[in-house]
Write a protein that holds these residues in place. Structure first.
Motif, PDB file in Angstrom:
ATOM      1  N   UNK A 121       0.852  -1.187   0.000  1.00 11.04           N
ATOM      2  CA  UNK A 121       0.000   0.000   0.000  1.00 11.04           C
ATOM      3  C   UNK A 121       0.889   1.238   0.000  1.00 11.04           C
ATOM      4  N   UNK A 122       0.434   2.275  -0.647  1.00 12.64           N
ATOM      5  CA  UNK A 122       1.194   3.527  -0.706  1.00 12.64           C
ATOM      6  C   UNK A 122       1.550   4.001   0.705  1.00 12.64           C
ATOM      7  N   UNK A 123       2.819   4.346   0.887  1.00 13.78           N
ATOM      8  CA  UNK A 123       3.278   4.799   2.198  1.00 13.78           C
ATOM      9  C   UNK A 123       3.721   3.690   3.116  1.00 13.78           C
ATOM     10  N   UNK A 124       3.611   2.439   2.661  1.00 13.18           N
ATOM     11  CA  UNK A 124       4.013   1.295   3.474  1.00 13.18           C
ATOM     12  C   UNK A 124       5.223   0.614   2.829  1.00 13.18           C
ATOM     13  N   UNK A 125       6.133   0.140   3.656  1.00  6.99           N
ATOM     14  CA  UNK A 125       7.266  -0.649   3.185  1.00  6.99           C
ATOM     15  C   UNK A 125       7.820  -1.460   4.354  1.00  6.99           C
ATOM     16  N   UNK A 126       8.706  -2.356   4.055  1.00  2.17           N
ATOM     17  CA  UNK A 126       9.247  -3.270   5.067  1.00  2.17           C
ATOM     18  C   UNK A 126      10.449  -2.704   5.808  1.00  2.17           C
ATOM     19  N   UNK A 127      10.863  -1.480   5.485  1.00  2.00           N
ATOM     20  CA  UNK A 127      12.136  -0.968   5.993  1.00  2.00           C
ATOM     21  C   UNK A 127      11.966  -0.067   7.214  1.00  2.00           C
ATOM     22  N   UNK A 138      15.871  -3.914   6.985  1.00  2.00           N
ATOM     23  CA  UNK A 138      14.603  -4.565   6.673  1.00  2.00           C
ATOM     24  C   UNK A 138      13.988  -5.005   7.998  1.00  2.00           C
ATOM     25  N   UNK A 139      13.026  -4.233   8.493  1.00  2.00           N
ATOM     26  CA  UNK A 139      12.462  -4.509   9.811  1.00  2.00           C
ATOM     27  C   UNK A 139      11.422  -5.624   9.790  1.00  2.00           C
ATOM     28  N   UNK A 140      11.002  -6.053   8.605  1.00  2.00           N
ATOM     29  CA  UNK A 140      10.092  -7.198   8.537  1.00  2.00           C
ATOM     30  C   UNK A 140      10.852  -8.504   8.735  1.00  2.00           C
ATOM     31  N   UNK A 141      12.000  -8.638   8.062  1.00  4.55           N
ATOM     32  CA  UNK A 141      12.773  -9.878   8.182  1.00  4.55           C
ATOM     33  C   UNK A 141      13.979  -9.729   9.101  1.00  4.55           C
ATOM     34  N   UNK A 142      14.180  -8.534   9.673  1.00  8.87           N
ATOM     35  CA  UNK A 142      15.298  -8.252  10.573  1.00  8.87           C
ATOM     36  C   UNK A 142      16.630  -8.553   9.874  1.00  8.87           C
ATOM     37  N   UNK A 143      16.819  -7.932   8.703  1.00 11.93           N
ATOM     38  CA  UNK A 143      18.045  -8.100   7.934  1.00 11.93           C
ATOM     39  C   UNK A 143      18.659  -6.729   7.661  1.00 11.93           C
ATOM     40  N   UNK A 144      19.981  -6.647   7.791  1.00 14.48           N
ATOM     41  CA  UNK A 144      20.707  -5.447   7.397  1.00 14.48           C
ATOM     42  C   UNK A 144      21.078  -5.602   5.933  1.00 14.48           C
ATOM     43  N   UNK A 145      20.686  -4.611   5.133  1.00 11.74           N
ATOM     44  CA  UNK A 145      20.825  -4.709   3.682  1.00 11.74           C
ATOM     45  C   UNK A 145      21.873  -3.715   3.201  1.00 11.74           C
ATOM     46  N   UNK A 146      22.751  -4.188   2.317  1.00 12.21           N
ATOM     47  CA  UNK A 146      23.801  -3.364   1.728  1.00 12.21           C
ATOM     48  C   UNK A 146      23.497  -3.118   0.261  1.00 12.21           C
ATOM     49  N   UNK A 147      23.624  -1.877  -0.177  1.00 13.27           N
ATOM     50  CA  UNK A 147      23.570  -1.544  -1.594  1.00 13.27           C
ATOM     51  C   UNK A 147      25.010  -1.339  -2.059  1.00 13.27           C
ATOM     52  N   UNK A 148      25.537  -2.234  -2.902  1.00 16.66           N
ATOM     53  CA  UNK A 148      26.941  -2.134  -3.305  1.00 16.66           C
ATOM     54  C   UNK A 148      27.243  -0.840  -4.048  1.00 16.66           C
ATOM     55  N   UNK A 149      28.534  -0.513  -4.126  1.00 12.85           N
ATOM     56  CA  UNK A 149      28.967   0.673  -4.840  1.00 12.85           C
ATOM     57  C   UNK A 149      28.667   0.533  -6.330  1.00 12.85           C
ATOM     58  N   UNK A 150      28.472   1.670  -6.991  1.00 10.12           N
ATOM     59  CA  UNK A 150      28.255   1.659  -8.431  1.00 10.12           C
ATOM     60  C   UNK A 150      26.794   1.841  -8.771  1.00 10.12           C
ATOM     61  N   UNK A 174      13.585  -2.301  19.642  1.00 13.41           N
ATOM     62  CA  UNK A 174      13.444  -3.252  18.552  1.00 13.41           C
ATOM     63  C   UNK A 174      12.359  -2.746  17.607  1.00 13.41           C
ATOM     64  N   UNK A 175      12.735  -2.498  16.361  1.00 10.95           N
ATOM     65  CA  UNK A 175      11.770  -2.104  15.332  1.00 10.95           C
ATOM     66  C   UNK A 175      11.437  -3.343  14.508  1.00 10.95           C
ATOM     67  N   UNK A 176      10.159  -3.656  14.408  1.00 16.98           N
ATOM     68  CA  UNK A 176       9.755  -4.757  13.543  1.00 16.98           C
ATOM     69  C   UNK A 176       8.374  -4.442  12.966  1.00 16.98           C
ATOM     70  N   UNK A 177       7.979  -5.211  11.950  1.00 20.08           N
ATOM     71  CA  UNK A 177       6.706  -4.942  11.287  1.00 20.08           C
ATOM     72  C   UNK A 177       5.954  -6.247  11.054  1.00 20.08           C
ATOM     73  N   UNK A 206       3.870  -1.127  11.791  1.00 23.41           N
ATOM     74  CA  UNK A 206       5.046  -0.958  12.661  1.00 23.41           C
ATOM     75  C   UNK A 206       4.769  -1.421  14.087  1.00 23.41           C
ATOM     76  N   UNK A 207       5.732  -2.123  14.659  1.00 20.12           N
ATOM     77  CA  UNK A 207       5.689  -2.582  16.040  1.00 20.12           C
ATOM     78  C   UNK A 207       7.016  -2.238  16.717  1.00 20.12           C
TER      79      UNK A 207
END
Length: 239
Positions: free
Chosen positions: A61-67, A93-105, A159-162, A179-180
């Motif tokens: 939904x608009x305005x919602x995301x997992x982050x 990623x607060x839904x799956x509790x993962x730290x996400x990296x966007x590589x260079x470039x 703790x941020x989770x969704x 959000x929780x």
């Protein structure tokens, strides 16, 4: 070959750092040297290269995301296998509790879930998070928590989770992320839950009147932004 190249560059980097004037703290020169090392070698050669690809096929939904805040990646740093890496593009990623990296470039759109067991802490912008691995899941959730010093040797962990919920009121199914939060206080070397006023008063009985006054004065903030409310409350009663 990559390992030999990295090892050679490590000696070069070590030589650079020996010539910096500040030996006992991270200086801007030291951080710059680490950034040069990481970027010139390429993210695929760093220790976290083996993390799985981060996949996100959500139709939200608009305005919602997992982050944590938004889908935008923010500059930050990580401590991975006791090695510091700076100036990285990160998101939580607060839904799956993962730290996400966007590589260079700019052309590289593949994002990576960094291996959680190897991460002790990280920063997104100026906000610090720690990996609390030791928790018994029956009492507290394991994983990433924001760490907020609150004065008097008190530390607040958030703790941020969704939760994920399908919204079928549309022509297509869309996802709603709710959000929780979970609040934990570290006091005198022990962790305590702090999810409501009763639990907080039990931890700070001498501040009961201040706590009640704060809840009354800032009840609107509590509804709108409970993490900020709790941060401000803990700092108010411990300073």
């Amino acid at each position: 070959m990559k390992k030999l190249q990295k090892k050679s560059l490590s000696f070069i980097l070590f030589g650079i750092l020996l010539n910096t004037p500040a030996i006992y703290c991270q200086t801007s020169n030291e951080i710059t040297a680490y950034n040069w090392f990481d970027k010139n070698l390429g993210v695929e050669s760093l220790e976290f290269e083996n993390g799985p690809a981060h996949l996100n096929f959500d139709r939200a939904i608009s305005g919602h995301n997992r982050y944590y805040i938004s889908q935008d990646f923010i500059k930050g740093s990580i401590r991975y296998n006791d090695q510091e890496y700076f100036d990285l593009l990160l998101n939580l990623d607060t839904y799956s509790d993962e730290l996400v990296l966007k590589p260079y470039g700019d052309q590289n759109t593949t994002k990576i879930n960094l291996i959680k067991n190897n991460i002790s802490s990280f920063k997104i912008g100026t906000e610090k998070f720690v990996n609390l691995k030791e928790f018994n899941s029956a009492i507290f959730r394991k994983g990433y928590y924001q760490e907020v010093p609150a004065g008097n040797n008190i530390v607040l962990y958030i703790k941020y989770y969704k939760d994920r919920k399908k919204n079928s009121n549309q022509e297509i199914d869309l996802i709603e992320f709710i959000p929780k939060h979970e609040f934990i206080i570290l006091k005198e070397g022990k962790f305590y839950p702090a999810n409501d006023k009763k639990e907080i008063i039990a931890l700070f009985p001498d501040s009961k009147r201040k706590i009640n006054d704060f809840y009354l004065t800032y009840r609107n903030l509590k509804k709108e932004n409970i993490p900020l409310f709790t941060k401000n409350l803990l700092k108010y009663i411990n300073n």
